[in-house]
Design a protein around this motif. Structure first.
Motif, PDB file in Angstrom:
ATOM      1  N   LEU A 186      36.729 -40.312  13.495  1.00 50.43           N
ATOM      2  CA  LEU A 186      37.428 -39.083  13.876  1.00 50.43           C
ATOM      3  C   LEU A 186      38.828 -39.417  14.343  1.00 50.43           C
ATOM      4  O   LEU A 186      39.014 -40.343  15.141  1.00 50.43           O
ATOM      5  CB  LEU A 186      36.697 -38.403  15.036  1.00 50.43           C
ATOM      6  CG  LEU A 186      35.253 -37.996  14.773  1.00 50.43           C
ATOM      7  CD1 LEU A 186      34.656 -37.392  16.029  1.00 50.43           C
ATOM      8  CD2 LEU A 186      35.201 -36.969  13.628  1.00 50.43           C
TER       9      LEU A 186
ATOM     10  N   ASP B  50      35.991 -42.672  17.348  1.00 49.10           N
ATOM     11  CA  ASP B  50      37.266 -41.984  17.545  1.00 49.10           C
ATOM     12  C   ASP B  50      38.354 -43.052  17.404  1.00 49.10           C
ATOM     13  O   ASP B  50      38.255 -44.118  18.004  1.00 49.10           O
ATOM     14  CB  ASP B  50      37.268 -41.370  18.956  1.00 49.10           C
ATOM     15  CG  ASP B  50      38.542 -40.609  19.263  1.00 49.10           C
ATOM     16  OD1 ASP B  50      39.429 -40.536  18.383  1.00 49.10           O
ATOM     17  OD2 ASP B  50      38.668 -40.097  20.388  1.00 49.10           O
TER      18      ASP B  50
ATOM     19  N   SER C 200      51.458 -40.914  11.851  1.00 48.66           N
ATOM     20  CA  SER C 200      52.207 -41.161  10.611  1.00 48.66           C
ATOM     21  C   SER C 200      52.965 -42.474  10.752  1.00 48.66           C
ATOM     22  O   SER C 200      53.107 -43.226   9.798  1.00 48.66           O
ATOM     23  CB  SER C 200      53.235 -40.058  10.369  1.00 48.66           C
ATOM     24  OG  SER C 200      52.617 -38.807  10.408  1.00 48.66           O
TER      25      SER C 200
ATOM     26  N   ALA D  10      39.361 -43.676  22.491  1.00 49.69           N
ATOM     27  CA  ALA D  10      39.620 -43.916  21.068  1.00 49.69           C
ATOM     28  C   ALA D  10      39.508 -45.417  20.795  1.00 49.69           C
ATOM     29  O   ALA D  10      40.329 -46.012  20.111  1.00 49.69           O
ATOM     30  CB  ALA D  10      40.986 -43.368  20.686  1.00 49.69           C
TER      31      ALA D  10
HETATM   32  P1  AMP Z   1      50.422 -37.449  12.902  1.00 50.83           P
HETATM   33  O1  AMP Z   1      51.626 -38.300  12.845  1.00 50.83           O
HETATM   34  O2  AMP Z   1      50.616 -36.094  12.342  1.00 50.83           O
HETATM   35  O3  AMP Z   1      49.235 -38.171  12.320  1.00 50.83           O
HETATM   36  O4  AMP Z   1      50.075 -37.220  14.443  1.00 50.83           O
HETATM   37  C1  AMP Z   1      49.887 -38.287  15.317  1.00 50.83           C
HETATM   38  C2  AMP Z   1      49.466 -37.808  16.677  1.00 50.83           C
HETATM   39  O5  AMP Z   1      48.144 -37.247  16.629  1.00 50.83           O
HETATM   40  C3  AMP Z   1      49.335 -38.911  17.689  1.00 50.83           C
HETATM   41  O6  AMP Z   1      50.579 -39.298  18.208  1.00 50.83           O
HETATM   42  C4  AMP Z   1      48.428 -38.274  18.720  1.00 50.83           C
HETATM   43  O7  AMP Z   1      49.133 -37.370  19.540  1.00 50.83           O
HETATM   44  C5  AMP Z   1      47.469 -37.490  17.869  1.00 50.83           C
HETATM   45  N1  AMP Z   1      46.234 -38.253  17.620  1.00 50.83           N
HETATM   46  C6  AMP Z   1      45.877 -38.883  16.487  1.00 50.83           C
HETATM   47  N2  AMP Z   1      44.665 -39.454  16.609  1.00 50.83           N
HETATM   48  C7  AMP Z   1      44.231 -39.201  17.878  1.00 50.83           C
HETATM   49  C8  AMP Z   1      43.043 -39.522  18.640  1.00 50.83           C
HETATM   50  N3  AMP Z   1      42.038 -40.213  18.102  1.00 50.83           N
HETATM   51  N4  AMP Z   1      42.984 -39.089  19.910  1.00 50.83           N
HETATM   52  C9  AMP Z   1      43.984 -38.378  20.473  1.00 50.83           C
HETATM   53  N5  AMP Z   1      45.112 -38.027  19.804  1.00 50.83           N
HETATM   54  C10 AMP Z   1      45.246 -38.435  18.517  1.00 50.83           C
END
Ligand code: AMP
Length: 696
Positions: free
Chosen positions: A386, A415, A420, A455
């Motif tokens: 996840l 988790d 990106s 996580a």
């Molecule tokens: P993106 O670049 O669109 O994939 O978004 C990245 C952001 O999603 C991260 O900086 C976090 O804020 C959030 N995120 C991704 N995975 C997790 C996770 N397992 N737990 C908490 N926040 C997450």
């Protein structure tokens, strides 16, 4: 806790990155082998600023497509299945072996070359989840060109902005997308409007015609071409293109971050580090090693998760990837994911917690899962990954229980945290940690140990730290800014597309080049587990105490009646800010009053006070169905709710709010607006809610 093999692998990756990644790089085919893994440098910007920088496998040359496709055919695995397409929305299923994939990709690469695409060009991809989308990415990479995927269905302004930013030479698209139960929606007007709007005009628009809705007419004078026709003609002529190697530090793709304001950031992924890092992670973390292993990543190719774990990582390993065109619910029901696991004997699944929440709403008793589980249909599943946002312990525990009951021995929910920018998990748990030492192993020598709410632990190559606003490290267990040491692991970005200055300003400047800022807030606990609590912007300051929205949301969702919630900070004259909750109930089958029952509010308040502390008591709570806005990748848009609420405080219920173009469903904002208005009317304003808090 006693040390685990994952800890040992992690420590060795940081102690001697050169040797660690050289061992992983040796798993791939290099057109020119790198003489070293890592070069640490200093970058001098035009503005005069210098900052530490790095490059992975600096003198290597590689073709990602060759490694994803040709290499497996050459190794004798041409007949194993590369891609399974399952599309409940179009009633289609298709399979491609590695040999068939090679033929599609080398032909399409030949077509693209004839249409003018060359090494280093950028090609924008705006596609639904169909096999042609994967062929496109691999064909573009085969020519040494760079792809920039924009999620199919994004609005014309968002598309035009990206087209202009990357100066796309060509666009590869389809006549339509099929969004869940809503049916086919034409891409033609969206693309045409975007091209009109953009000051940069792509030379070619190559259109995959879908039977559900055709692009009509194809305007040749505007550079539009029929994709299938071009491929047919190429096949008749035997036109193909060989893999063109690029320098390890050349770009493979650009991906635009969800960016809620201003220009989207174009994260640049480099060819060499990406291939090495992903090939490592799919084995080490995801336990997918090669032919016979099946990976199902229920994301979209428009997101980084889809780039990595639908497309590149499973193919680098020579495994089978499932490409799914559908939704977690409604295509046709909340059992679709579990059907796919059974039908294709999936070993590792990856989705976002928001998908599981949607399933839980539609199938509260997990009847679909239980039914397949009871007949032994889910036994192949070893892990459910996840990511995308925080997973609350209640959902992790529920699925952990289901996995233990019905899936492979030792099956686990993992988790994992990433972005990106990172390209692969920054933290998580490794399914086959021994692969970090010896690539020949498939053994789960030491089962991962999970901790719901965290996580996992830092992943090899990512030096994860928690620091205060001055960049000083915080004690274990204390909340702070999540930062990363330099260098990032090989999948990580090294700059933004043609914008070194913005890379520095966005990620390095805040901590004077010492740390890379992830923009997330969280902590590392005594056992070394990473907890990501919210974006740093979503920290709420209550009477000089800092709380993360994630922690408060976690307390609220521990209440059995609450399916989902979002917490935002509201201004309060006494305390600076107060947390305020938006909730939806498990049993919302019809519309609900915006003001929840007193009894429910009291129970939730009690949970928050017990789990977080009295100081975090809620300033109020609004309930409603379908009012929590999300991005298409499932991230809660708390800022939108906060803005609506702040406007309401000033009596400006109808005032426009800034809604990012990445929103899944803009109607949700209007539902939230309506509920807020009703709440204010019933309560006579927000201060009444605050009074309720004071009395409790
Ligand atoms: P993106 O670049 O669109 O994939 O978004 C990245 C952001 O999603 C991260 O900086 C976090 O804020 C959030 N995120 C991704 N995975 C997790 C996770 N397992 N737990 C908490 N926040 C997450």
């Amino acid at each position: 806790m006693a040390p685990h093999l994952q800890d040992e692998v992690y420590a060795s990756s940081l102690k001697d990155p050169e040797a660690f990644w050289a061992r992983q790089a040796a798993q791939l085919h290099w057109h020119k082998k790198p003489s070293r893994s890592l070069n640490k440098t200093t970058k001098k910007l035009k503005s005069g600023v210098s900052h530490p920088h790095w490059s992975w496998f600096p003198d290597g040359e590689i073709s990602t497509t060759y490694n994803c496709v040709d290499r497996h055919v050459k190794a004798g695995n041409g007949d194993s299945t590369a891609i399974i397409w399952d599309s409940p929305v179009s009633n289609n299923k298709e399979r491609y072996t590695y040999k068939e994939l090679l033929e599609e990709v080398e032909t399409l690469a030949g077509v693209l070359r004839e249409e003018g695409v060359q090494k280093g060009d950028v090609v924008l991809v705006y596609m639904p989840m169909i096999p042609a989308a994967l062929f496109a990415l691999l064909a573009i990479a085969r020519l040494g060109a760079i792809h920039a995927v924009v999620f199919g269905g994004f609005s014309p302004p968002a598309l035009a902005q990206r087209m202009e930013a990357c100066k796309a030479k060509a666009i590869m698209t389809a006549s339509c997308g099929i969004e869940g139960a809503k049916g086919a929606s034409s891409y033609q007007p969206l693309i045409e409007r975007a091209v009109d709007k953009s000051s940069h005009k792509p030379q070619r628009i190559i259109v995959w015609q879908r039977d559900q809705l055709r692009w009509d007419p194809i305007k040749k004078d505007r550079g539009e071409r029929n994709w299938q026709r071009l491929v047919k003609s190429a096949k008749n002529r035997g036109l193909k293109a060989d893999a063109v190697p690029v320098k390890s530090n050349d770009g493979l793709y650009i991906i635009y971050t969800s960016g809620t304001t201003g220009l989207p950031k174009g994260v640049l992924r480099e060819a060499g580090g990406h291939a090495v890092g992903l090939n490592f992670s799919i084995k080490y973390t995801f336990g997918i090693h090669g032919p016979g292993d099946v990976m199902f990543c229920a994301s979209d190719i428009g997101w980084v998760v889809g780039h990595s774990y639908i497309v590149y990582a499973p193919l680098l390993a020579g495994a089978t990837t499932i490409l799914f065109e559908g939704k977690p619910v409604g295509t046709p029901d909340a059992g679709t994911f579990w059907r796919i696991i059974e039908e294709y004997k999936v070993n590792t699944m990856f989705t976002a917690p928001t998908a599981l929440r949607a399933i839980r709403r539609d199938d509260g008793d997990n009847d679909f899962f239980e039914e397949r589980g009871r007949r032994g249909g889910l036994k192949t599943l070893r892990a459910l990954f996840l990511a995308g946002e925080r997973s609350e312990p209640s959902i992790v525990q529920m699925y952990q229980h289901l996995l233990e009951k019905h899936c492979a021995d030792g099956a686990i929910v993992i988790d994992n945290w990433w972005s990106s920018e990172s390209g692969s998990p920054i933290s998580g748990l490794a399914l086959t940690p021994a692969a970090g030492k010896d690539f020949s192993t498939k053994q789960r020598d030491q089962p991962p140990r999970m901790k719901p709410g965290s996580a996992g632990k830092p992943m090899p190559g990512f030096d994860v730290r928690v620091v205060d606003d001055d960049g000083n490290e915080r004690k274990p267990g204390s909340l702070g800014n999540m930062v990363l040491g330099i260098p990032l692991a090989p999948t990580g970005m090294t700059t933004l597309w043609e914008d070194d200055e913005r890379f520095y300003k966005g990620y390095l400047k805040r901590f004077d080049g010492k740390w890379i800022d992830t923009g997330d807030a969280g902590m590392i606990d005594q056992d070394g587990y990473v907890h990501i609590m919210s974006r740093s912007d979503d920290i709420i300051n209550v009477a000089a105490h800092r709380f993360s929205t994630g922690a408060i949301e976690q307390a609220i969702t521990s209440h059995p009646e609450i399916a989902e919630c979002a917490v935002v900070g509201i201004p309060d004259s006494l305390k600076g800010h107060l947390p305020f909750a938006f909730i939806s109930l498990q049993t919302h089958h019809h519309e609900h009053a915006a003001v929840p029952d007193d009894a429910l509010f009291k129970e939730v308040q009690k949970a928050v006070r017990e789990q977080i502390g009295a100081i975090a008591s809620l300033g109020g709570m609004i309930q409603g169905k379908g009012m929590i806005p999300k991005t298409r990748s499932g991230k809660t848009l708390r800022r939108v709710l906060r803005e609506l609420l702040e406007n309401a405080v000033h009596g400006e219920f109808e005032k426009e709010v800034q809604v990012p173009t990445t929103i899944e469903d803009a109607d949700v904002v209007e539902v939230a607006r309506k509920q807020i208005k009703e709440y204010f009317k019933t309560k006579g304003g927000l201060h009444k809610a605050t009074e309720t808090r004071a009395k409790l």
